[in-house]
Design a protein around this motif. Sequence first.
Motif, mmCIF file in Angstrom:
data_model
loop_
_atom_site.group_PDB
_atom_site.id
_atom_site.type_symbol
_atom_site.label_atom_id
_atom_site.label_comp_id
_atom_site.label_asym_id
_atom_site.label_seq_id
_atom_site.Cartn_x
_atom_site.Cartn_y
_atom_site.Cartn_z
ATOM 1 N N PRO A 254 16.624 -59.941 42.979
ATOM 2 C CA PRO A 254 16.011 -61.166 43.525
ATOM 3 C C PRO A 254 15.655 -62.157 42.403
ATOM 4 N N PHE A 255 15.790 -63.442 42.703
ATOM 5 C CA PHE A 255 15.374 -64.490 41.766
ATOM 6 C C PHE A 255 15.340 -65.809 42.523
ATOM 7 N N ASP A 256 14.799 -66.840 41.872
ATOM 8 C CA ASP A 256 14.755 -68.181 42.450
ATOM 9 C C ASP A 256 15.913 -69.002 41.891
ATOM 10 N N ALA A 257 16.845 -69.366 42.766
ATOM 11 C CA ALA A 257 17.975 -70.197 42.380
ATOM 12 C C ALA A 257 17.578 -71.670 42.455
ATOM 13 N N PRO A 258 18.390 -72.575 41.885
ATOM 14 C CA PRO A 258 18.111 -74.006 42.027
ATOM 15 C C PRO A 258 17.993 -74.403 43.497
ATOM 16 N N THR A 259 17.225 -75.407 43.776
ATOM 17 C CA THR A 259 16.960 -75.815 45.160
ATOM 18 C C THR A 259 18.011 -76.760 45.708
ATOM 19 N N ILE A 260 18.955 -77.182 44.878
ATOM 20 C CA ILE A 260 20.056 -78.026 45.338
ATOM 21 C C ILE A 260 21.379 -77.333 45.009
ATOM 22 N N PRO A 261 22.443 -77.605 45.773
ATOM 23 C CA PRO A 261 23.731 -76.978 45.488
ATOM 24 C C PRO A 261 24.282 -77.433 44.133
ATOM 25 N N GLU A 262 24.598 -76.484 43.277
ATOM 26 C CA GLU A 262 25.167 -76.786 41.970
ATOM 27 C C GLU A 262 25.701 -75.507 41.336
ATOM 28 N N VAL A 263 26.529 -75.691 40.319
ATOM 29 C CA VAL A 263 26.995 -74.575 39.509
ATOM 30 C C VAL A 263 26.054 -74.452 38.320
ATOM 31 N N PHE A 264 25.595 -73.231 38.033
ATOM 32 C CA PHE A 264 24.639 -73.060 36.951
ATOM 33 C C PHE A 264 24.863 -71.718 36.268
ATOM 34 N N ASP A 265 24.361 -71.593 35.044
ATOM 35 C CA ASP A 265 24.426 -70.341 34.299
ATOM 36 C C ASP A 265 23.107 -69.588 34.441
ATOM 37 N N ALA A 266 23.196 -68.283 34.604
ATOM 38 C CA ALA A 266 22.017 -67.418 34.647
ATOM 39 C C ALA A 266 22.237 -66.270 33.669
ATOM 40 N N THR A 267 21.204 -65.973 32.879
ATOM 41 C CA THR A 267 21.268 -64.863 31.922
ATOM 42 C C THR A 267 20.367 -63.740 32.413
ATOM 43 N N LEU A 268 20.958 -62.554 32.617
ATOM 44 C CA LEU A 268 20.251 -61.400 33.159
ATOM 45 C C LEU A 268 20.058 -60.363 32.056
ATOM 46 N N SER A 269 18.857 -59.822 31.982
ATOM 47 C CA SER A 269 18.550 -58.842 30.941
ATOM 48 C C SER A 269 17.603 -57.781 31.496
ATOM 49 N N ILE A 270 17.819 -56.539 31.082
ATOM 50 C CA ILE A 270 16.908 -55.441 31.415
ATOM 51 C C ILE A 270 16.049 -55.189 30.186
ATOM 52 N N VAL A 271 14.762 -55.434 30.304
ATOM 53 C CA VAL A 271 13.888 -55.463 29.120
ATOM 54 C C VAL A 271 13.071 -54.186 28.950
ATOM 55 N N ALA A 272 12.861 -53.411 30.028
ATOM 56 C CA ALA A 272 12.028 -52.220 29.890
ATOM 57 C C ALA A 272 12.292 -51.273 31.037
ATOM 58 N N ILE A 273 12.044 -49.980 30.778
ATOM 59 C CA ILE A 273 12.077 -48.947 31.811
ATOM 60 C C ILE A 273 10.646 -48.431 31.926
ATOM 61 N N GLY A 274 9.917 -48.933 32.915
ATOM 62 C CA GLY A 274 8.487 -48.644 32.966
ATOM 63 C C GLY A 274 7.808 -49.243 31.747
ATOM 64 N N ASP A 275 7.074 -48.407 30.990
ATOM 65 C CA ASP A 275 6.434 -48.870 29.761
ATOM 66 C C ASP A 275 7.303 -48.644 28.535
ATOM 67 N N ALA A 276 8.482 -48.035 28.712
ATOM 68 C CA ALA A 276 9.334 -47.710 27.566
ATOM 69 C C ALA A 276 10.313 -48.851 27.288
ATOM 70 N N PRO A 277 10.648 -49.078 26.012
ATOM 71 C CA PRO A 277 11.619 -50.118 25.677
ATOM 72 C C PRO A 277 13.028 -49.720 26.110
ATOM 73 N N ASN A 278 13.873 -50.709 26.291
ATOM 74 C CA ASN A 278 15.267 -50.495 26.674
ATOM 75 C C ASN A 278 16.180 -51.120 25.634
ATOM 76 N N VAL A 279 17.326 -50.502 25.383
ATOM 77 C CA VAL A 279 18.307 -51.011 24.422
ATOM 78 C C VAL A 279 19.565 -51.412 25.181
ATOM 79 N N GLU A 280 19.904 -52.700 25.147
ATOM 80 C CA GLU A 280 21.132 -53.193 25.771
ATOM 81 C C GLU A 280 22.225 -53.237 24.714
ATOM 82 N N ALA A 281 23.221 -52.340 24.843
ATOM 83 C CA ALA A 281 24.248 -52.232 23.812
ATOM 84 C C ALA A 281 25.026 -53.529 23.633
ATOM 85 N N LYS A 282 25.316 -54.206 24.728
ATOM 86 C CA LYS A 282 26.084 -55.447 24.649
ATOM 87 C C LYS A 282 25.223 -56.678 24.847
ATOM 88 N N GLY A 283 23.921 -56.496 24.954
ATOM 89 C CA GLY A 283 23.035 -57.637 25.112
ATOM 90 C C GLY A 283 22.984 -58.127 26.539
#
Length: 605
Positions: A254-283
């Motif tokens: 889930p997330f909030d998309a722009p309120t008008i129709p358009e093409v846009f870029d979104a960057t998604l990242s997984i930052v933590a597993i509970g209180d533990a840090p997470n390592v994204e191999a490819k970012g």
Amino acid sequence: MKKILLLLLLALVAPAVMMARDLGDCQKWGLAPNDYKKLTTISYLTTPGAYGEGLKMPYNAEWTDCTIEGVSVPVAMTSMKNLTCLVATDAGFRNVIASVNVPDGTLKKGYNDIAFDDPIALPAQDVYVGYTYTIAENGASLMVYDAKGTDALFLCMNGTWMDYSPYGMGVSALQVIIGSQSLEDYGVEFRSVEWPNVLCGQSSVRTTVRSSSKKPVPGFTYTVTIRGEEQRGTIVLDTPIPEGMDKEVVVDIPFDAPTIPEVFDATLSIVAIGDAPNVEAKGPLTVHLNSVSRKVERRTVVEEFTGTKCGYCPKGWLGMETMKERYGDRFIGIAIHQYNADDPMYCADYARLGFIGAPSCRLDRNTPDTDPYKGSGYYPNIMGDFEHANSLLPLVEVSVEGAMNADGTSVTADATVEFLGLAEGYSLAYVLTADGLTGKGPWLQSNYYYSMEPEAMVMESFPELAQFCKGGEKGQDLVPLTFGDVMIASSWNAAGKSLAEALPQTIEHGTTLTADYTLTLPTGKALLAALDRDQLYVVALVIDGEGRIANAARSRIAAPTGIGTVLSTPASETIFSLDGRRQPGASRGVTIVRQSDGSVKKVQR
């Protein structure tokens, strides 16, 4: 102590025999869970013979320091002999780079961990891992997992390997034992987005999440960044992602998309597993998304490759009929009878989709070849695949009408398309389909199920197929069927080239376009004689820039007054231009047609 208890638990869940070298703390990679109880056998491959099973292990630059230490083979019948584990660089297992033979009589039911004599350094290319064996008694010995994947199931029968991934039989249950891989406690990342269209405002995007972690992943905290503004959320998974390499799940974010129709870029990242840090191999993953103004009904197109001489195609007929009955107007079927050229419903004029075998189908041209009855394997049957495809948000709304011309030889389709967001590279195509087609002789459907026991279908959880089996209502080798959704004409030619008028390359949100195309009815006597004007339909397909069907519409064709119920071949006729010159045949525009009985009429095509 915890580690010892964990190892004991795994032994109870997936018993394994350890052979040759100690495999120590190696990780397992595979397409199936390392849980023997979740596996199934291929129940119709039960005769004695020589068999094999394998999968492709795609090249992964992150594994450059890894080695293949062994193979974990699922064993259903301990009487298997001459078991040999193989690593090759080709799908036919001709270029074998490592192998190990397993002594007869040492196998246990369940997973058997078999080590190669020496570790195998992974080459900088795809490799194929598998095993072969012989069996001298009847019984189902090949084990698979009920899922789908590309290059996910290679089977060997009497020395010949073939990719069975497209046929809905599942994926290989084989596990590859990997060494020298330093896994993080949590290494979880977004790998891809399934569908680019999202609603304006509060929305969600369906993603594939991959984990290569030492520990199970019960959920995660993620961020979605759009134009520098970060949104944060938390996902709690119904079932944790298991520990190990390359374990994937599909998650709606889930997330909030722009309120008008358009093409846009979104960057998604997984930052933590509970209180533990997470390592994204490819970012983080950056994707292009398209916000649309409103949700409209999607009609899902199921294109089926079939033919009267395809002995397994009764299950395709059954799957298409079941979807049509269950989903009504949400389902648009297109049965492409191109398996055998002597099929009376054969029509060469269609897009070249490259089906591997019959029966198979594609849903909105957004899936690989799929069994039109059993489905992909992700769901119990094709209904699950349909419902998933039908849930994807369309960028366009489309309607179509069709009217037959005065002499009953062609149909003019008029389509209206409204674009709910920015569109690039879209196109329109048209198809003419017919219901209620049946006959004798070449119309009879070949049926390989007639010699099978109906209990076999019930055991495989496909009881509806029992009607085609021995003693069933349709249990003949050649069975009369009434065919529906048969493609009889389209806006593609025999070379697969689209003949429809092109749409603008870029189409803005809120644009409504209208277009028309004239489809010529077939001229083959057998097919033309079987056509019923009350069961002809026109289909409009809106195809996006990636070749997927963005949305579609279907409507019954309106016939002009005076056309009989059954269409027939037009009388011999001579065609002239408006200035009186004789024409070699029908052409677009206004012409004068003189029938063999002397009557004259003006025709516009």
